[in-house]
Motif scaffolding. Structure first.
Motif, PDB file in Angstrom:
ATOM      1  N   TYR A  22      25.049 -39.531   8.850  1.00 22.75           N
ATOM      2  CA  TYR A  22      25.257 -40.720   7.999  1.00 22.75           C
ATOM      3  C   TYR A  22      25.402 -40.300   6.533  1.00 22.75           C
ATOM      4  CZ  TYR A  22      23.091 -43.698  11.705  1.00 22.75           C
ATOM      5  OH  TYR A  22      22.764 -44.345  12.857  1.00 22.75           O
ATOM      6  N   LEU A  23      24.597 -39.313   6.134  1.00 24.67           N
ATOM      7  CA  LEU A  23      24.572 -38.911   4.717  1.00 24.67           C
ATOM      8  C   LEU A  23      25.672 -37.914   4.375  1.00 24.67           C
ATOM      9  CD1 LEU A  23      20.730 -38.496   3.996  1.00 24.67           C
ATOM     10  CD2 LEU A  23      22.204 -40.411   3.366  1.00 24.67           C
ATOM     11  N   GLY A  24      26.496 -37.562   5.357  1.00 20.07           N
ATOM     12  CA  GLY A  24      27.603 -36.648   5.082  1.00 20.07           C
ATOM     13  C   GLY A  24      27.212 -35.188   5.192  1.00 20.07           C
ATOM     14  N   GLY A  25      26.077 -34.902   5.848  1.00 17.08           N
ATOM     15  CA  GLY A  25      25.634 -33.504   5.989  1.00 17.08           C
ATOM     16  C   GLY A  25      26.369 -32.794   7.122  1.00 17.08           C
ATOM     17  N   ARG A  26      26.024 -31.517   7.301  1.00 19.02           N
ATOM     18  CA  ARG A  26      26.724 -30.710   8.307  1.00 19.02           C
ATOM     19  C   ARG A  26      25.812 -30.255   9.433  1.00 19.02           C
ATOM     20  NH1 ARG A  26      30.257 -26.864   4.430  1.00 19.02           N
ATOM     21  NH2 ARG A  26      31.525 -28.504   3.526  1.00 19.02           N
ATOM     22  N   THR A  27      24.550 -30.696   9.406  1.00 18.66           N
ATOM     23  CA  THR A  27      23.619 -30.239  10.432  1.00 18.66           C
ATOM     24  C   THR A  27      23.569 -31.273  11.550  1.00 18.66           C
ATOM     25  OG1 THR A  27      22.430 -29.189   8.632  1.00 18.66           O
ATOM     26  CG2 THR A  27      21.313 -29.274  10.760  1.00 18.66           C
ATOM     27  N   ASN A  28      24.680 -31.408  12.247  1.00 18.03           N
ATOM     28  CA  ASN A  28      24.730 -32.358  13.355  1.00 18.03           C
ATOM     29  C   ASN A  28      25.749 -31.856  14.374  1.00 18.03           C
ATOM     30  OD1 ASN A  28      27.404 -33.572  12.381  1.00 18.03           O
ATOM     31  ND2 ASN A  28      26.049 -33.880  10.620  1.00 18.03           N
ATOM     32  N   PHE A  29      25.605 -32.356  15.598  1.00 23.05           N
ATOM     33  CA  PHE A  29      26.429 -31.852  16.703  1.00 23.05           C
ATOM     34  C   PHE A  29      27.158 -33.020  17.366  1.00 23.05           C
ATOM     35  CE2 PHE A  29      22.950 -29.002  15.871  1.00 23.05           C
ATOM     36  CZ  PHE A  29      23.589 -27.769  15.814  1.00 23.05           C
ATOM     37  N   THR A  30      27.991 -32.683  18.351  1.00 21.59           N
ATOM     38  CA  THR A  30      28.831 -33.708  18.982  1.00 21.59           C
ATOM     39  C   THR A  30      27.999 -34.894  19.489  1.00 21.59           C
ATOM     40  OG1 THR A  30      30.334 -31.967  19.616  1.00 21.59           O
ATOM     41  CG2 THR A  30      30.596 -34.046  20.767  1.00 21.59           C
ATOM     42  N   ALA A  31      26.879 -34.607  20.153  1.00 21.21           N
ATOM     43  CA  ALA A  31      26.072 -35.699  20.717  1.00 21.21           C
ATOM     44  C   ALA A  31      25.558 -36.625  19.612  1.00 21.21           C
ATOM     45  CB  ALA A  31      24.894 -35.123  21.507  1.00 21.21           C
ATOM     46  N   ASP A  32      25.210 -36.031  18.456  1.00 20.32           N
ATOM     47  CA  ASP A  32      24.725 -36.851  17.328  1.00 20.32           C
ATOM     48  C   ASP A  32      25.860 -37.712  16.783  1.00 20.32           C
ATOM     49  OD1 ASP A  32      22.208 -35.393  17.338  1.00 20.32           O
ATOM     50  OD2 ASP A  32      23.378 -33.738  16.510  1.00 20.32           O
TER      51      ASP A  32
END
Ligand SMILES: C[S@@+](CC[C@H](N)C(=O)[O-])C[C@H]1O[C@@H](n2cnc3c(N)ncnc32)[C@H](O)[C@@H]1O
Length: 268
Positions: A22-32
């Motif tokens: 939501y915050l535009g970060g990069r620590t997320n994956f496809t499921a998220d």
């Protein structure tokens, strides 16, 4: 730092990584990202709500530092997103000490970023669950970093809506409040269904179907977390209305778009 092998469970969504997205970060994956897509389908303002919440986190931390708080206990910290709470507090008071707590393994893997304190101050990280306040209060890192005989600013931002009544959310907060000295402060932000009930209910069900408990609360239920403590002006407000500043990312959003209450209170 925990040296065990950490299972990040990247095949299933996690609230910390969804918030990062939501915050535009990069620590997320496809499921998220897929789960965020489902939230956006029912609550398209989710990004706005997250940003308004993060602005509240910053303003409230700065407010506490400007009002003499030098020790912070931040539970439900999230994936580091600069500025983090210690950076905000230490800009005002470089000697500020901050203990971060989160139960998400991915936040643990990023804890180093949370531990970059000013020279004069100190930060520590505790991997623990809010639903076990005794574990948090007994953590050696907490005792080494904070003096509980002195005021502490306890922040529970965008985390209590993941603790349903069945898990005793109000009793947990009372236990933490009881451990703190007079002059301590409590900061909470919390999702509500008061302004957009259908969207809020559907958002909660996306989280629940992703395996995360979720419970939005009414203004009265939110107010109960502060019982016995003195709210500072403006009292309970939707996040973007709590002491807004020109530097905020957002102005002119509606209560339904934000849909998160925020408040700050002091222990008499
Ligand atoms: C939406 S993020 C909020 C981050 C930050 N507090 C903020 O408001 O910007 C929620 C965080 O709470 C954490 N969390 C959720 N349930 C928790 C629990 N039972 N115990 C500890 N942390 C929890 C998640 O891992 C996530 O990092």
């Amino acid at each position: 730092m925990d040296e065990r092998v950490i299972d990040l469970q990247i095949d299933r969504p996690h609230s910390a990584r969804m918030y990062d997205y939501y915050l535009g970060g990069r620590t997320n994956f496809t499921a998220d990202r897929e789960a965020v897509g489902k939230v956006m389908a029912v609550f398209p303002q989710a990004l706005v709500a997250a940003r308004a919440n993060r602005d509240f986190v910053h303003r409230s931390a700065r407010y506490l530092a400007e009002h003499g708080i030098r020790q912070f206990l931040d539970i439900g910290t999230g994936i580091p997103t600069s500025p983090n709470l210690h950076e905000v507090a230490q800009r005002v008071a470089p000697q500020a000490r901050v203990v971060y707590v989160d139960n998400d393994p991915i936040v643990l893997t990023h804890a180093q970023a949370l531990l970059k304190s000013s020279q004069e101050g100190r930060t520590a990280y505790v991997s623990a669950d809010l639903r076990s306040p005794e574990t948090i209060l007994a953590a050696p890192e907490l005792a080494e970093t904070l003096d509980l005989d002195q005021p502490v600013g306890l922040s529970l931002n965008a985390v209590l809506h993941f603790v349903p009544d069945a898990d005793g959310a109000h009793a947990i907060v009372e236990r933490l409040k009881a451990a703190l000295a007079p002059g301590s402060a409590l900061v909470i932000s919390h999702g509500t269904r008061d302004f957009a009930p259908a969207a809020s209910d559907q958002t909660a069900s996306v989280y629940r179907s992703a395996g995360t408990s979720a419970q939005a609360r009414t203004r009265a239920e939110f107010a109960r977390f502060f019982e016995g403590w003195q709210l500072v002006e403006p009292g309970i407000a939707v996040t973007h209305r709590w002491r807004p500043e020109e530097t905020d990312h957002l102005s002119d959003i509606s209560d339904a778009e934000a849909s998160i209450y925020g408040a700050v209170a002091f222990k008499p």
